[in-house]
Design an enzyme around this catalytic site. Structure first.
Site, short mmCIF file in Angstrom:
data_model
loop_
_atom_site.label_atom_id
_atom_site.label_comp_id
_atom_site.label_asym_id
_atom_site.label_seq_id
_atom_site.Cartn_x
_atom_site.Cartn_y
_atom_site.Cartn_z
N ASP A 23 0.85 -1.19 0.00
CA ASP A 23 0.00 0.00 0.00
C ASP A 23 0.88 1.25 0.00
OD1 ASP A 23 -2.14 1.71 0.27
OD2 ASP A 23 -2.33 1.42 2.45
N ASP A 31 -2.02 -1.04 -3.71
CA ASP A 31 -2.32 -0.28 -4.92
C ASP A 31 -1.16 -0.39 -5.92
OD1 ASP A 31 -0.40 1.47 -3.80
OD2 ASP A 31 -1.98 2.49 -2.67
N ASP A 204 -9.60 -15.07 -17.01
CA ASP A 204 -10.40 -15.63 -15.93
C ASP A 204 -11.45 -16.61 -16.48
OD1 ASP A 204 -11.05 -15.16 -13.00
OD2 ASP A 204 -13.01 -14.75 -13.86
N GLU A 259 -7.24 -19.45 -17.31
CA GLU A 259 -7.69 -20.19 -16.14
C GLU A 259 -8.77 -21.15 -16.65
OE1 GLU A 259 -9.70 -19.71 -11.74
OE2 GLU A 259 -10.44 -18.53 -13.41
#
Ligand code: NOJ
Length: 534
Positions: A23, A31, A204, A259
């Site tokens: 972060d 981030d 995905d 995936e």
């Protein structure tokens, strides 16, 4: 000029789950600027490519796998500008960057779905999968959603009286890929990021972009298994060939890693087509395999058989953001099998280290999950801090960067990271392990360096070796080099005995460091894995 193998065959990938990596602004959520700040650490580790999980605008019902704009960055993670700088800096360090592409579903807040839901005649209605109820008023078929297998994969939209399909949460409506406009829009998404310089995508649940148009019930015998683990229809292959052609139209060997969440290795291998579909696909049976040599020998054998037959290049993965970390999985399995607590604790890290040797010496592209290199366990997440609909919080704990109270996560106004840290973060953190040459972090670094320094390990032939029970062994050879890898799955030393191995081997690497650099004495230690060379 003969061309060499594409970069992604020799690469070691590293998965970044951005919420939990690092972060920069103290809001408790990792981030893109946090990633930028640690690129040097990743280059030091030696990985070649980063896979960054979703950072797009999202209502975060599934923490970014519910996208409301495919072509932007959620302000929580940064901006397109920060992303561009991240790619530029990664490239300058020799790191490739691939990003998640989520083609099966959007968020229910995506403007496409908002419009689709606005009425049966809306422009985007057919971009999603709508059906009437069955005669008895029940959902259109018996497909089960992921996360809660008792929940149907359908939600009734009261306004229009029709049901829409969602293989995951109801906030993640499935796109209708039978609609050519969907495919065209997705080409645009791919091009948007390819033009920005990404080196590829992790796609995905990409095996779900084709569905049987009749949407037939799943057989009773498997009803309750989420449909996303069963969906396997021919039209997906046609779509993948087109998607492949989009990537192949760009220079630089852009890669599509799918995936394919089918728990059958031969089925996964079909998604490489004739070398014209996915470049790589995740093969999950080894991730679910128990830490036993027979189970691993079988997974490896199945992979060799299914992949070699079609000239496909396998991948290996032990952990990711969807499953308990392998160290935690093996511990829990050992406890279930009756191992007492003290033994589990003693064997925990050695087992995970031995698994790292497998991951990085098998034939195929290895994928590390952030924190594997620290030997992390899952965090113990108290009930009131659990946030994931799929119960996957433990493996998503923030990465501890140092031994301070906040472990390198800035805290502003007392905000704490979105999930608790993993156990022992005070000592098991990047900074402390980096100072300790005997740590898991250094083991991963040495393994990656060994692989990079050897064509035989990176690309060479694989051949199993018959060894006494409890041991798994194989040879990797090519280009005038040969290595022997032996993993001891038991908690006692095992003598290999004369016969199966060449003479005068030396220990190039040992998972616990014991004997490393010296001659191989014919015995593999308890929970030890060794790489032997001449
Ligand atoms: C697979 C992703 O890895 C997982 O995190 C996500 O929940 C589902 N696909 C739905 O996108």
């Amino acid at each position: 000029m003969p061309t060499g193998p594409p970069w992604w065959q020799e690469a070691v990938f590293y998965q970044i789950y951005p919420r939990s990596f690092a972060d920069s602004d103290g809001d408790g959520v990792g981030d893109l600027a946090g990633i930028r700040a640690h690129l040097d650490d990743l280059a030091w580790l030696g990985v070649d490519a980063l896979w960054i999980s979703p950072f797009y605008p999202s209502p975060m019902v599934d923490f970014g796998y519910d996208i409301s704009d495919y072509c932007d960055v959620d302000p929580l993670f940064g901006s397109l500008d920060v992303f561009d700088r991240l790619v530029e800096e990664a490239h300058a360090l020799g790191l490739k960057v691939i990003i998640d592409w989520v083609p099966n579903h959007t968020s229910d807040r995506h403007p496409w779905f908002v419009d689709a839901r606005s009425g049966r005649d809306s422009a985007h209605r057919h971009w999603y999968v709508w059906r009437d109820a069955r005669a008895d008023g029940s959902p259109p078929n018996n497909w089960a959603a992921a996360f809660d297998p008792t929940a149907p994969a359908w939600t009734l939209d009261d306004a229009s009286g029709q049901w829409y399909l969602h293989l995951f949460e109801s906030a993640q409506p499935d796109l209708n890929w039978d609609e050519p406009e969907v495919a065209t829009a997705m080409d645009g998404v791919l091009r948007f990021w390819l033009d920005r310089g990404v080196d590829g995508f992790r796609a995905d649940v990409v095996h779900c972009i084709g569905k049987d148009p009749a949407l037939p019930d799943d057989p009773e015998a498997v009803a309750g298994i989420p449909h996303c683990a069963l969906n396997d229809v021919p039209v997906t292959h046609e779509r993948l060939r087109h998607i492949r052609s989009v990537l192949d139209g760009y220079p630089g060997d852009r890669v599509m890693v799918g995936e394919v969440y089918l728990l059958s290795t031969p089925a996964v291998a079909t998604y490489y087509g004739e070398g014209d579909e996915l470049h790589l696909a995740f093969n999950f049976p080894p991730l679910y395999a128990p830490w036993r040599e027979r189970a691993w020998a079988e997974c490896i054998g199945n992979t060799v058989e299914a992949f070699d037959a079609r000239g496909a290049w396998p991948t290996w993965v032990l952990s990711n953001h969807d499953n308990p970390r392998h160290r935690s999985r093996y511990d829990r399995a050992a406890a279930r099998a009756g191992e007492d607590e003290a033994t589990v604790a003693r064997r925990s890290e050695p087992r995970a280290r031995a698994a790292a040797v497998l991951l990085l010496t098998l034939r195929g592209t290895p994928f590390l999950y952030q924190g594997d290199e620290l030997g992390l366990l899952d965090a113990d997440v108290p009930e009131d801090r659990r946030v994931d609909p799929g119960g996957r919080d433990g493996c998503r704990a923030p990465i501890p960067w140092d031994g301070s109270d906040t472990h390198g996560w800035p805290t502003v106004d007392g905000v704490v990271p979105w999930l608790p840290f993993p156990p022992d973060a005070g000592t098991r953190n990047h900074a402390d392990l980096r100072r300790d040459p005997s740590s898991a972090l250094h083991l991963y670094r040495r393994l990656i360096a060994l692989r990079h320094g050897s064509t035989a390990l990176a690309l060479g032939t694989f051949e199993p070796i018959e060894l006494p029970e409890g041991l798994l062994g194989y040879r990797r050879f090519g280009d005038g080099e040969a290595w022997v890898v032996i993993v001891n799955f038991t908690d006692r030393p095992i003598r290999v005995g004369a016969g199966p191995l060449p003479d005068r081997l030396r220990v190039a690497l040992a998972s616990d460091g014991i004997g490393e650099g010296g001659p191989f004495d014919g015995s593999v230690g308890a929970d030890q894995a060794v790489v032997l060379g001449n």
